[in-house]
Scaffold this motif. Sequence first.
Motif, mmCIF file in Angstrom:
data_model
loop_
_atom_site.group_PDB
_atom_site.id
_atom_site.type_symbol
_atom_site.label_atom_id
_atom_site.label_comp_id
_atom_site.label_asym_id
_atom_site.label_seq_id
_atom_site.Cartn_x
_atom_site.Cartn_y
_atom_site.Cartn_z
ATOM 1 N N PRO A 58 0.958 -1.161 -0.028
ATOM 2 C CA PRO A 58 0.140 -0.060 0.089
ATOM 3 C C PRO A 58 0.883 1.298 0.081
ATOM 4 C CG PRO A 58 0.117 -0.958 2.113
ATOM 5 C CD PRO A 58 0.800 -2.000 0.982
ATOM 6 N N ILE A 59 0.462 2.252 -0.752
ATOM 7 C CA ILE A 59 1.282 3.426 -0.723
ATOM 8 C C ILE A 59 0.159 4.703 -0.282
ATOM 9 C CG2 ILE A 59 2.863 2.887 -2.320
ATOM 10 C CD1 ILE A 59 1.245 4.481 -4.483
ATOM 11 N N GLU A 60 0.521 5.813 -0.226
ATOM 12 C CA GLU A 60 -0.280 7.049 0.142
ATOM 13 C C GLU A 60 0.290 8.234 -0.614
ATOM 14 O OE1 GLU A 60 -2.301 7.582 4.320
ATOM 15 O OE2 GLU A 60 -0.446 8.659 4.321
ATOM 16 N N TYR A 94 4.165 7.993 -0.731
ATOM 17 C CA TYR A 94 5.254 7.185 -0.091
ATOM 18 C C TYR A 94 4.469 6.167 0.561
ATOM 19 C CZ TYR A 94 2.181 10.362 2.941
ATOM 20 O OH TYR A 94 1.136 10.911 3.393
ATOM 21 N N PRO A 95 5.423 4.860 0.873
ATOM 22 C CA PRO A 95 5.177 3.646 1.152
ATOM 23 C C PRO A 95 4.317 3.523 2.307
ATOM 24 C CG PRO A 95 7.260 3.736 1.163
ATOM 25 C CD PRO A 95 6.885 5.141 0.648
ATOM 26 N N LEU A 96 3.470 2.811 2.615
ATOM 27 C CA LEU A 96 2.535 2.606 3.861
ATOM 28 C C LEU A 96 3.009 1.312 4.824
ATOM 29 C CD1 LEU A 96 -0.906 3.688 3.222
ATOM 30 C CD2 LEU A 96 0.862 4.850 4.747
ATOM 31 N N VAL A 97 4.329 1.263 4.613
ATOM 32 C CA VAL A 97 4.896 -0.045 5.255
ATOM 33 C C VAL A 97 6.133 0.492 5.860
ATOM 34 C CG1 VAL A 97 4.448 -1.916 3.697
ATOM 35 C CG2 VAL A 97 6.509 -0.568 3.179
ATOM 36 N N ASP A 102 14.441 -2.578 1.815
ATOM 37 C CA ASP A 102 14.910 -3.466 0.434
ATOM 38 C C ASP A 102 14.271 -2.804 -0.771
ATOM 39 O OD1 ASP A 102 15.497 -5.428 2.097
ATOM 40 O OD2 ASP A 102 13.635 -6.367 2.054
ATOM 41 N N PHE A 103 13.775 -1.672 -0.611
ATOM 42 C CA PHE A 103 13.344 -0.746 -2.080
ATOM 43 C C PHE A 103 13.141 0.482 -1.863
ATOM 44 C CE2 PHE A 103 9.475 -1.416 0.467
ATOM 45 C CZ PHE A 103 8.860 -0.427 0.216
ATOM 46 N N ASN A 104 13.072 1.270 -2.977
ATOM 47 C CA ASN A 104 12.899 2.630 -3.145
ATOM 48 C C ASN A 104 11.668 2.575 -4.161
ATOM 49 O OD1 ASN A 104 14.450 3.957 -1.189
ATOM 50 N ND2 ASN A 104 16.325 3.657 -2.583
#
Length: 146
Positions: A58-60, A94-97, A102-104
């Motif tokens: 999920p992202i926001e 931005y990511p919701l984690v 491990d990533f961008n």
Amino acid sequence: MKSLSLILLLTLGVFNVTVTEAQDPPAETYQPGYWQPIARFDTKRIVEVNIINETDIPIEFDLTDIEAMNPQALQPKETGNLKGFGSSANIVIYPLVNDTTDFNLRYKVEVDENNNIVNVSVTKDKPSFLGHRSINLQRTGAIYLY
């Protein structure tokens, strides 16, 4: 007096030739780099932005103007839409984690010129890529990634 007129005409003639010759080669001022817009939209028409979550997380997304809207969450493979924000915007994604070691995030921007829609596909990339954090739509129609 005749020789002064002749000198003046010759001088103007040479000047005109010189100006014409100077304008013949086209200016080549484009230099690739982050300061160049990655795309453009039509400033004379209403612009919309689609945020397409092509990740498995999920992202926001949100506008940096706090009063404009609340953050909008997108589940994997969902698409969100922004419109009615005027002629410019700074959009953050931005990511919701909690663990992002491990990533961008990487953005790919395509403009549907017929409908004046900016499509932003969000994907995950290796941590060696610095990542994108925002999309800037400027009043001039230029689109930048930061």
